[in-house]
Design a protein around this motif. Sequence first.
Motif, PDB file in Angstrom:
ATOM      1  N   GLU A  22      10.016   5.043 -13.688  1.00  0.00           N
ATOM      2  CA  GLU A  22       8.311   6.225 -12.842  1.00  0.00           C
ATOM      3  C   GLU A  22       9.809   6.806 -12.212  1.00  0.00           C
ATOM      4  O   GLU A  22      10.856   6.952 -12.216  1.00  0.00           O
ATOM      5  CB  GLU A  22       8.520   4.758 -11.390  1.00  0.00           C
ATOM      6  N   PRO A  23       8.628   7.293 -11.147  1.00  0.00           N
ATOM      7  CA  PRO A  23       7.403   7.790 -11.064  1.00  0.00           C
ATOM      8  C   PRO A  23       6.701   8.396 -12.553  1.00  0.00           C
ATOM      9  O   PRO A  23       7.270   9.277 -12.893  1.00  0.00           O
ATOM     10  CB  PRO A  23       7.165   8.228  -9.853  1.00  0.00           C
ATOM     11  N   GLU A 120       4.770   3.897  -9.610  1.00  0.00           N
ATOM     12  CA  GLU A 120       5.259   4.619  -8.753  1.00  0.00           C
ATOM     13  C   GLU A 120       7.159   3.821  -8.270  1.00  0.00           C
ATOM     14  O   GLU A 120       6.686   2.370  -8.983  1.00  0.00           O
ATOM     15  CB  GLU A 120       5.023   4.162  -7.027  1.00  0.00           C
ATOM     16  N   SER A 121       8.217   3.931  -7.801  1.00  0.00           N
ATOM     17  CA  SER A 121       9.294   3.359  -7.534  1.00  0.00           C
ATOM     18  C   SER A 121       8.927   2.347  -6.191  1.00  0.00           C
ATOM     19  O   SER A 121       8.290   3.032  -5.652  1.00  0.00           O
ATOM     20  CB  SER A 121      10.224   4.519  -7.304  1.00  0.00           C
ATOM     21  N   ALA A 122       9.711   1.046  -6.020  1.00  0.00           N
ATOM     22  CA  ALA A 122       9.832   0.999  -4.479  1.00  0.00           C
ATOM     23  C   ALA A 122       9.999   2.120  -3.094  1.00  0.00           C
ATOM     24  O   ALA A 122       9.459   2.266  -2.269  1.00  0.00           O
ATOM     25  CB  ALA A 122      10.580  -0.497  -5.044  1.00  0.00           C
ATOM     26  N   HIS A 123      10.828   2.587  -3.397  1.00  0.00           N
ATOM     27  CA  HIS A 123      11.397   3.760  -2.488  1.00  0.00           C
ATOM     28  C   HIS A 123       9.900   4.201  -1.843  1.00  0.00           C
ATOM     29  O   HIS A 123      10.376   5.095  -1.257  1.00  0.00           O
ATOM     30  CB  HIS A 123      13.401   4.596  -2.139  1.00  0.00           C
ATOM     31  N   LEU A 165       0.142   0.825  -9.679  1.00  0.00           N
ATOM     32  CA  LEU A 165       2.251  -0.336 -10.216  1.00  0.00           C
ATOM     33  C   LEU A 165       3.132   0.012  -9.411  1.00  0.00           C
ATOM     34  O   LEU A 165       3.466   1.298  -9.216  1.00  0.00           O
ATOM     35  CB  LEU A 165       2.064  -0.676 -11.179  1.00  0.00           C
ATOM     36  N   VAL A 166       3.733  -0.856  -8.342  1.00  0.00           N
ATOM     37  CA  VAL A 166       5.299  -0.340  -7.904  1.00  0.00           C
ATOM     38  C   VAL A 166       5.981  -1.327  -8.212  1.00  0.00           C
ATOM     39  O   VAL A 166       5.438  -2.549  -8.289  1.00  0.00           O
ATOM     40  CB  VAL A 166       5.043  -0.910  -6.149  1.00  0.00           C
ATOM     41  N   ASN A 167       6.541  -0.401  -8.794  1.00  0.00           N
ATOM     42  CA  ASN A 167       8.316  -1.257  -9.596  1.00  0.00           C
ATOM     43  C   ASN A 167       8.984  -1.440  -8.570  1.00  0.00           C
ATOM     44  O   ASN A 167       9.196  -0.355  -7.700  1.00  0.00           O
ATOM     45  CB  ASN A 167       8.787  -0.004 -10.388  1.00  0.00           C
ATOM     46  N   GLN A 168       9.542  -3.197  -9.264  1.00  0.00           N
ATOM     47  CA  GLN A 168      10.721  -3.206  -8.059  1.00  0.00           C
ATOM     48  C   GLN A 168      11.996  -4.363  -8.559  1.00  0.00           C
ATOM     49  O   GLN A 168      12.985  -3.481  -8.451  1.00  0.00           O
ATOM     50  CB  GLN A 168      10.190  -4.355  -6.956  1.00  0.00           C
TER      51      GLN A 168
END
Length: 410
Positions: A22-23, A120-123, A165-168
Amino acid sequence: MHPLRERLHNELHARPSIHFCEPAHLHHYAFIDGDGACESILARLGELTGRPPDPEAVQEILDLDGRVLKWERHTEFLTLSLLVPRRGEGALWPAPPEPLASLIESHQAALISATLLLVESAHRWAGDAKRYGFLDPAGSRVGDGDATVWSDFRLTPEGVNRLLLVNQGLDDFRLGRMTRRLLEIETYRMMASLALPLAKELGIELHHHERELGELSDRNAERQQESSRPLLASISALSARLERSGARSRLRFSATEAYARIVYSRIEELRETRVGDSPRLGTFILRRFRPTVHFCAAIHQRQQGLAESVARLNDLLRTRAQVEIEEQNAEMLRSLNERTSSQLKIQKAVEGLSIIVISYYLFSLFKLGLQSLGALGVAIVPAVAAAIIGPLGLGILAVLAWRIWRVKNH
């Protein structure tokens, strides 16, 4: 190595996921394979990329200047997935770039599913799904809590469903597989729902067929003395209509059942947990998707049950018609037997009359013979003649009387 064995073994690697970080945006579109739409799309892709598609291939991944385009051929549809890395602070939900945009525009009639997935990235996560344009979103933690997925399942004016989708904690490989599951859920959900308009149409038809079957059953029960031929003709016509509608819908309903099983399996593979007070993604989908699948299955079972009922009534009527035919045949045999018996009696009577006539002629010949002997000078004593003619005549008369008695008594 035998080509067949190699091809069967390589089915394990036939449909790999796109691995990325991501992103990024994933534009995913599914087209129904009707009137050569899929072949037209693949041919157009070959023209744009300069690489004609392999007719034996089921999927291919193409690199288009940093963007990854993947197409997959399925039994009833074709999917196109375009991965576009997101650089900077561009549009959250951009329109599909070329060459995907021109393909979509020219094949709108075959388009069955359109999904835009923002990874998206978590940050970079804004902290609230509503900031991404969602209204009353459903969300879930997936992949054992390593990612969060959001969507409100509302189509944009362009007809696109949006997923976030937020990747953590997913690496590139797990992220690729997770996005594939989400896109497959949307694609197979839409393909399974293709049977819904047909099921509603058949529901109206089946209602009329059931009423007609009830009327025919009442006629069969209340009018046993009438001929079964008109009723049998009506039942045969109803059975033909049911068979025609069954042939038209059987494949579609079977496909719906198969696609629904894939959707259920992919939702289980998400391994969801709740996020706050929002409904879970899989729960939101299943609560609205299962009734569609159950309705289609109920119509299919109703159609099969009605066809079986018509078949049973048809068998009952055919049995009744067969009994009527057997009774008619028995009556005809009795009539033929009586006619044959009368003809036999007449024949015996004629035989008796024939004997009388023959006896008359024999007596006449015998008399002429005796007269001839007298003319030749042979003396005929009347007593002798009577002794000869008397027993002979009595014998002939006894035979005739016996035969006439048998004719009268048999």
